[in-house]
Motif scaffolding. Structure first.
Motif, PDB file in Angstrom:
ATOM      1  N   LEU A 179     -14.002  -6.483  -1.160  1.00 21.93           N
ATOM      2  CA  LEU A 179     -14.263  -7.888  -1.438  1.00 21.93           C
ATOM      3  C   LEU A 179     -13.225  -8.760  -0.743  1.00 21.93           C
ATOM      4  N   VAL A 180     -13.616  -9.998  -0.404  1.00 25.86           N
ATOM      5  CA  VAL A 180     -12.706 -10.913   0.273  1.00 25.86           C
ATOM      6  C   VAL A 180     -13.066 -12.335  -0.117  1.00 25.86           C
ATOM      7  N   SER A 181     -12.046 -13.179  -0.259  1.00 27.54           N
ATOM      8  CA  SER A 181     -12.273 -14.572  -0.626  1.00 27.54           C
ATOM      9  C   SER A 181     -12.927 -15.341   0.525  1.00 27.54           C
ATOM     10  N   ALA A 182     -13.339 -16.568   0.256  1.00 30.59           N
ATOM     11  CA  ALA A 182     -14.088 -17.353   1.230  1.00 30.59           C
ATOM     12  C   ALA A 182     -13.336 -17.565   2.532  1.00 30.59           C
ATOM     13  N   ASN A 183     -12.019 -17.762   2.444  1.00 33.36           N
ATOM     14  CA  ASN A 183     -11.230 -18.008   3.651  1.00 33.36           C
ATOM     15  C   ASN A 183     -10.465 -16.781   4.126  1.00 33.36           C
ATOM     16  N   GLY A 184     -10.644 -15.639   3.462  1.00 34.77           N
ATOM     17  CA  GLY A 184     -10.017 -14.395   3.885  1.00 34.77           C
ATOM     18  C   GLY A 184      -8.612 -14.162   3.388  1.00 34.77           C
ATOM     19  N   ASP A 185      -8.079 -15.068   2.572  1.00 35.78           N
ATOM     20  CA  ASP A 185      -6.688 -14.940   2.124  1.00 35.78           C
ATOM     21  C   ASP A 185      -6.485 -13.875   1.046  1.00 35.78           C
ATOM     22  N   VAL A 186      -7.508 -13.641   0.220  1.00 39.39           N
ATOM     23  CA  VAL A 186      -7.395 -12.699  -0.893  1.00 39.39           C
ATOM     24  C   VAL A 186      -8.392 -11.564  -0.691  1.00 39.39           C
ATOM     25  N   GLN A 198      -9.961   5.910 -10.213  1.00 42.11           N
ATOM     26  CA  GLN A 198     -10.463   4.581  -9.879  1.00 42.11           C
ATOM     27  C   GLN A 198      -9.447   3.518 -10.273  1.00 42.11           C
ATOM     28  N   ILE A 199      -8.819   2.910  -9.296  1.00 41.19           N
ATOM     29  CA  ILE A 199      -7.825   1.869  -9.543  1.00 41.19           C
ATOM     30  C   ILE A 199      -8.202   0.635  -8.728  1.00 41.19           C
ATOM     31  N   ALA A 200      -8.351  -0.491  -9.406  1.00 36.75           N
ATOM     32  CA  ALA A 200      -8.662  -1.737  -8.710  1.00 36.75           C
ATOM     33  C   ALA A 200      -7.377  -2.401  -8.250  1.00 36.75           C
ATOM     34  N   PHE A 201      -7.457  -3.076  -7.112  1.00 41.38           N
ATOM     35  CA  PHE A 201      -6.287  -3.791  -6.626  1.00 41.38           C
ATOM     36  C   PHE A 201      -6.697  -5.123  -6.000  1.00 41.38           C
ATOM     37  N   ARG A 202      -5.736  -6.039  -5.998  1.00 37.92           N
ATOM     38  CA  ARG A 202      -5.861  -7.294  -5.278  1.00 37.92           C
ATOM     39  C   ARG A 202      -4.748  -7.349  -4.247  1.00 37.92           C
ATOM     40  N   TRP A 203      -5.016  -7.923  -3.056  1.00 38.84           N
ATOM     41  CA  TRP A 203      -4.041  -7.936  -1.974  1.00 38.84           C
ATOM     42  C   TRP A 203      -4.028  -9.285  -1.275  1.00 38.84           C
ATOM     43  N   THR A 204      -2.833  -9.758  -0.928  1.00 36.34           N
ATOM     44  CA  THR A 204      -2.652 -10.889  -0.022  1.00 36.34           C
ATOM     45  C   THR A 204      -1.607 -10.487   1.005  1.00 36.34           C
ATOM     46  N   GLU A 205      -1.628 -11.119   2.168  1.00 37.90           N
ATOM     47  CA  GLU A 205      -0.658 -10.763   3.200  1.00 37.90           C
ATOM     48  C   GLU A 205       0.758 -11.083   2.750  1.00 37.90           C
ATOM     49  N   ALA A 206       0.917 -12.164   2.000  1.00 38.29           N
ATOM     50  CA  ALA A 206       2.251 -12.562   1.556  1.00 38.29           C
ATOM     51  C   ALA A 206       2.755 -11.704   0.401  1.00 38.29           C
ATOM     52  N   GLY A 207       1.882 -11.389  -0.548  1.00 34.60           N
ATOM     53  CA  GLY A 207       2.308 -10.683  -1.751  1.00 34.60           C
ATOM     54  C   GLY A 207       2.084  -9.194  -1.747  1.00 34.60           C
ATOM     55  N   GLY A 208       1.323  -8.699  -0.785  1.00 38.23           N
ATOM     56  CA  GLY A 208       1.043  -7.277  -0.733  1.00 38.23           C
ATOM     57  C   GLY A 208       0.022  -6.838  -1.766  1.00 38.23           C
ATOM     58  N   LEU A 209       0.014  -5.560  -2.075  1.00 39.56           N
ATOM     59  CA  LEU A 209      -0.977  -4.968  -2.974  1.00 39.56           C
ATOM     60  C   LEU A 209      -0.467  -4.957  -4.417  1.00 39.56           C
TER      61      LEU A 209
END
Length: 245
Positions: A179-186, A198-209
């Motif tokens: 999955l990816v946010s509308a602008n690709g940031d998340v 099964q482990i869910a994660f969220r990632w950003t370039e600034a904050g990592g995984l």
């Protein structure tokens, strides 16, 4: 945006896709542009402005991908391998998918691009999958492996800057970004370890995984959707729905 949806219909006339306008209740059958064949698979962009579908051309004896605006004013077509799986299309009309063998593909207004080519400067990728694309068409998410004997790991490709980013720093045995946010940031996805399948994660370039607590460790549970800003995720399995923030 809730104004249009795509439904698959299987009736006495065959299997086909229908585009439905929720405001007027009107609908129309979507067929391939050249010979009018039914699509085998299809996706609709978030705003309902673009449609992509895969069909078998019985004249040329090959599978083809058709991309068009839902008003029929803009369209392009591509030959694709018979193992190709269509994943998603952006609001800008860029479609993505991959073959069963692990070759990610980007279809951008008449141009076919191989996803692995966006990893220039790093060790070549033996496997790449394109699972989704941001609504603005800038960011593709999926998985990669540098050797066919290795497990795949989550990755992000920025099409504009041709940047390739490894999402999983080695926390999981294998992982995938879906999955990816509308602008690709998340970005969000799922990974597995020996002790947790099964482990869910969220990632950003600034904050990592960052692992997301609360997701059932159930192999049937999958991430289904993300809000436009990436702040809300929805999962489902055979028993329940969960809202993760």
């Amino acid at each position: 945006d809730g104004n249009t949806y795509l439904e698959a219909v299987d009736d006495s006339t065959g299997y086909y896709f229908r585009l439905v306008d929720t405001a007027t209740g009107s609908s129309r059958i979507i067929k391939s542009p050249v010979y009018g064949y039914n699509f085998d698979s299809a996706v609709l962009s978030s705003k309902g402005t673009y449609f992509a579908g895969v069909y078998y051309d019985q004249v040329d004896k090959i599978y083809k991908l058709s991309i068009s605006s839902t008003d029929g004013q803009d369209g392009s077509g591509y030959a694709v391998p018979d193992t190709f799986s269509l994943s998603a299309i952006s609001d800008t009309g860029v479609a993505v998918g991959h073959t069963y063998q692990g070759q990610g593909m980007v279809f951008d207004h008449g141009y076919l691009k191989i996803l692995a080519d966006y990893s220039r400067g790093s060790q070549p990728l033996a496997i790449s999958t394109a699972e989704n694309i941001s609504r603005d068409g800038t960011t593709v998410v999926g998985s990669f492996a540098r050797d066919v004997t290795q497990n795949v790991h989550a990755a992000v490709w920025n099409l504009a800057s041709q940047k390739f980013l490894e999402v999983d720093p080695g926390l999981f045995n294998h992982s995938v970004a879906t999955l990816v946010s509308a602008n690709g940031d998340v970005v969000a996805g799922q990974g597995a370890t020996i002790s947790n399948p099964q482990i869910a994660f969220r990632w950003t370039e600034a904050g990592g995984l960052i692992e997301i607590p609360g997701l059932n460790t159930d192999s049937n549970t999958v991430l289904k959707s993300m809000s436009a800003d990436g702040s809300v995720l929805v999962t489902d399995n055979t028993r329940e729905f969960e809202r993760l923030t």
